[in-house]
Design an enzyme around this catalytic site. Sequence first.
Site, PDB file in Angstrom:
ATOM      1  N   HIS A 153       0.822  -1.220   0.000  1.00  0.00           N
ATOM      2  CA  HIS A 153       0.000   0.000   0.000  1.00  0.00           C
ATOM      3  C   HIS A 153       0.854   1.268   0.000  1.00  0.00           C
ATOM      4  O   HIS A 153       0.337   2.354  -0.221  1.00  0.00           O
ATOM      5  CB  HIS A 153      -0.945  -0.015   1.207  1.00  0.00           C
ATOM      6  CG  HIS A 153      -2.033  -1.048   1.073  1.00  0.00           C
ATOM      7  ND1 HIS A 153      -3.339  -0.727   0.808  1.00  0.00           N
ATOM      8  CD2 HIS A 153      -1.992  -2.401   1.125  1.00  0.00           C
ATOM      9  CE1 HIS A 153      -4.062  -1.828   0.716  1.00  0.00           C
ATOM     10  NE2 HIS A 153      -3.271  -2.869   0.916  1.00  0.00           N
ATOM     11  N   ASP A 358       3.608   9.318  -0.822  1.00  0.00           N
ATOM     12  CA  ASP A 358       2.396   8.574  -0.465  1.00  0.00           C
ATOM     13  C   ASP A 358       2.177   7.475  -1.499  1.00  0.00           C
ATOM     14  O   ASP A 358       2.374   7.708  -2.692  1.00  0.00           O
ATOM     15  CB  ASP A 358       1.185   9.529  -0.487  1.00  0.00           C
ATOM     16  CG  ASP A 358       0.165   9.198   0.591  1.00  0.00           C
ATOM     17  OD1 ASP A 358       0.059   8.013   0.967  1.00  0.00           O
ATOM     18  OD2 ASP A 358      -0.533  10.125   1.046  1.00  0.00           O
TER      19      ASP A 358
HETATM   20  C1  GDG Z   1      -2.196   3.780   3.192  1.00  0.00           C
HETATM   21  C2  GDG Z   1      -1.140   4.437   2.279  1.00  0.00           C
HETATM   22  C3  GDG Z   1      -2.792   4.361   0.411  1.00  0.00           C
HETATM   23  C4  GDG Z   1      -8.625   9.843   7.591  1.00  0.00           C
HETATM   24  N1  GDG Z   1      -8.991  10.538   8.664  1.00  0.00           N
HETATM   25  C5  GDG Z   1     -10.212  10.092   9.012  1.00  0.00           C
HETATM   26  C6  GDG Z   1     -10.587   9.096   8.123  1.00  0.00           C
HETATM   27  N2  GDG Z   1      -9.587   8.955   7.246  1.00  0.00           N
HETATM   28  C7  GDG Z   1      -9.634   8.008   6.121  1.00  0.00           C
HETATM   29  C8  GDG Z   1      -9.673   8.724   4.796  1.00  0.00           C
HETATM   30  C9  GDG Z   1      -9.100   7.657   3.872  1.00  0.00           C
HETATM   31  C10 GDG Z   1      -8.133   6.922   4.774  1.00  0.00           C
HETATM   32  O1  GDG Z   1      -8.471   7.224   6.121  1.00  0.00           O
HETATM   33  C11 GDG Z   1      -6.703   7.377   4.549  1.00  0.00           C
HETATM   34  O2  GDG Z   1      -6.243   6.811   3.389  1.00  0.00           O
HETATM   35  P1  GDG Z   1      -4.970   7.382   2.632  1.00  0.00           P
HETATM   36  O3  GDG Z   1      -4.891   6.662   1.353  1.00  0.00           O
HETATM   37  O4  GDG Z   1      -5.136   8.853   2.459  1.00  0.00           O
HETATM   38  O5  GDG Z   1      -3.706   7.169   3.562  1.00  0.00           O
HETATM   39  P2  GDG Z   1      -3.087   6.045   4.592  1.00  0.00           P
HETATM   40  O6  GDG Z   1      -3.910   5.910   5.805  1.00  0.00           O
HETATM   41  O7  GDG Z   1      -1.684   6.463   4.829  1.00  0.00           O
HETATM   42  O8  GDG Z   1      -3.145   4.671   3.783  1.00  0.00           O
HETATM   43  C12 GDG Z   1      -1.821   5.248   1.184  1.00  0.00           C
HETATM   44  C13 GDG Z   1      -3.715   3.610   1.350  1.00  0.00           C
HETATM   45  O9  GDG Z   1      -2.981   2.895   2.346  1.00  0.00           O
HETATM   46  C14 GDG Z   1      -4.569   2.589   0.588  1.00  0.00           C
HETATM   47  O10 GDG Z   1      -3.769   1.709  -0.142  1.00  0.00           O
HETATM   48  O11 GDG Z   1      -3.555   5.174  -0.454  1.00  0.00           O
HETATM   49  O12 GDG Z   1      -0.859   5.777   0.301  1.00  0.00           O
HETATM   50  O13 GDG Z   1      -0.258   5.261   3.043  1.00  0.00           O
HETATM   51  O14 GDG Z   1     -10.099   6.765   3.461  1.00  0.00           O
HETATM   52  O15 GDG Z   1     -10.986   9.093   4.508  1.00  0.00           O
HETATM   53  N3  GDG Z   1     -11.754   8.441   8.185  1.00  0.00           N
HETATM   54  C15 GDG Z   1     -12.622   8.796   9.191  1.00  0.00           C
HETATM   55  N4  GDG Z   1     -12.295   9.761  10.104  1.00  0.00           N
HETATM   56  C16 GDG Z   1     -11.133  10.444  10.045  1.00  0.00           C
HETATM   57  O16 GDG Z   1     -10.887  11.321  10.880  1.00  0.00           O
HETATM   58  N5  GDG Z   1     -13.800   8.177   9.286  1.00  0.00           N
END
Ligand code: GDG
Length: 448
Positions: A153, A358
């Site tokens: 990821h 990222d």
């Molecule tokens: C890893 C990789 C890759 C965030 N704050 C809240 C919340 N979130 C949710 C967002 C989004 C998820 O968490 C974060 O996903 P990201 O992709 O932005 O980043 P990582 O957590 O670092 O994820 C990344 C991912 O895996 C998938 O493969 O894209 O590059 O680092 O869905 O909406 N959700 C809620 N409250 C929050 O305060 N409910």
Amino acid sequence: MGRLICLSNRIPLGPNPTGGLVVALGDALTERGGIWIGTSGELVESPEPALREIEDGPFRRLVFDLSPEEQANYYHGFSNSVLWPLLHGRTDLLDIHGEFLTSYKDVNRRLARMLAPMLEPEDRIWVHDFHMLPLAYKLRTLGAQNRIGFFLHTPFPTPLALQALPNGAEISQWLAHYDLVGLQAVRDVRNCIAAMVEVGGATELAGGFVHLAPRQTRIAAFPIAIDATDFARLAAEEIEKLPAGIRKPDRRLMIGVDRLDYTKGVPQRFRAFGEFLARHEDWHRHVSLIQISPPTREGVAAYDDIRAETEHLSGQINGAYAEITWAPIRFINRPVPRETLAGLYRAADIALVTPLMDGMNLVAKEFVAAQDPEDPGVLILSQFAGAAEQLEEALIVNPHDIEQMATAMMTALAMPLPERKQRHAALMQVLTRHDVHWWSRGFLTALG
Ligand code: GDG
């Protein structure tokens, strides 16, 4: 067709599990009588050498416990203080200790020993993320012949960065025991093949294959995605439920949503917003930034540092510019419910997605999906997010260049409606063509 067996460090718990991976894998798991395996989240002094069934879900789930020592060395140690910074190119943050690696291998060996006796020859195994890199190697040692796929990821680092790890070559050995290694972006595929060749001694073959005796592995990009149609529906419903006062006719809203992680570029984003306010006094009181950053991996020193730095910067900017009726930054260090988040994305005029590095960044995709197509907001996106390879119609920025980001904020605020609509339509087309079902189907077809 055999069962699908998925493994990830954390598994979705509760009777109605939610989350992107549940949407992606739920159908395949239900249809094929599949199983999801991961840690229970509970710490026990002497973990049982057996998987435990969780009874109340839509598909089978099996969990295992960690000991406090494994939590410290395998999870906070090798996974979060060595692999996470390494994979994001932050070799300056590596915290290398022999006992971290030993525990990491031990946990993966224990998991392989619990899993191997359950396997049937036709089962396909899909391993997720950097906590379980050696799992295929450990399973092969126990005789498993199954098709085994791995999806990372995070980004994949350059060969040079990988050499900062004393066991950098071993990573290639571990990867070579998978049949398919899926990565987020084309840049990651290039780095992974180069690292396996330069650091691991593999040979590159045609068609994205590498050979590391005695095995041949395919390395390919499968950019992870969201259910854009469903998220758009949710956002349209939820914007109506936001508390009064979030949207004001004379005030524009910028939003940032990131776990409070040093890879996400939140300090740079705050500095750029400070630069924007310094340049544009006419925008004071007319724009504000909501930054939602739930804490993560507390207890790891680098995370305490990023929290202190971001609190300091937001305090400094608010101290310099706030007035009795307006504060430039609302910095929220708690998780916000998913529904509220969807409504907030739709209410926002601009999303600031500016990670220093990222894998993909799903926030960028969620923001686009949440917009009103007739009056969409603008996505400002770091060139270092995997999403930048797909979302070319965003305003792409270099998160290290504070002045450029401040200029992009002004460009976004001034962007005429026809241009916003045209960019949004193009972005939305990418998201609906390449949704989360396309992602999981693509990986599983390639694995099969
Ligand atoms: C890893 C990789 C890759 C965030 N704050 C809240 C919340 N979130 C949710 C967002 C989004 C998820 O968490 C974060 O996903 P990201 O992709 O932005 O980043 P990582 O957590 O670092 O994820 C990344 C991912 O895996 C998938 O493969 O894209 O590059 O680092 O869905 O909406 N959700 C809620 N409250 C929050 O305060 N409910």
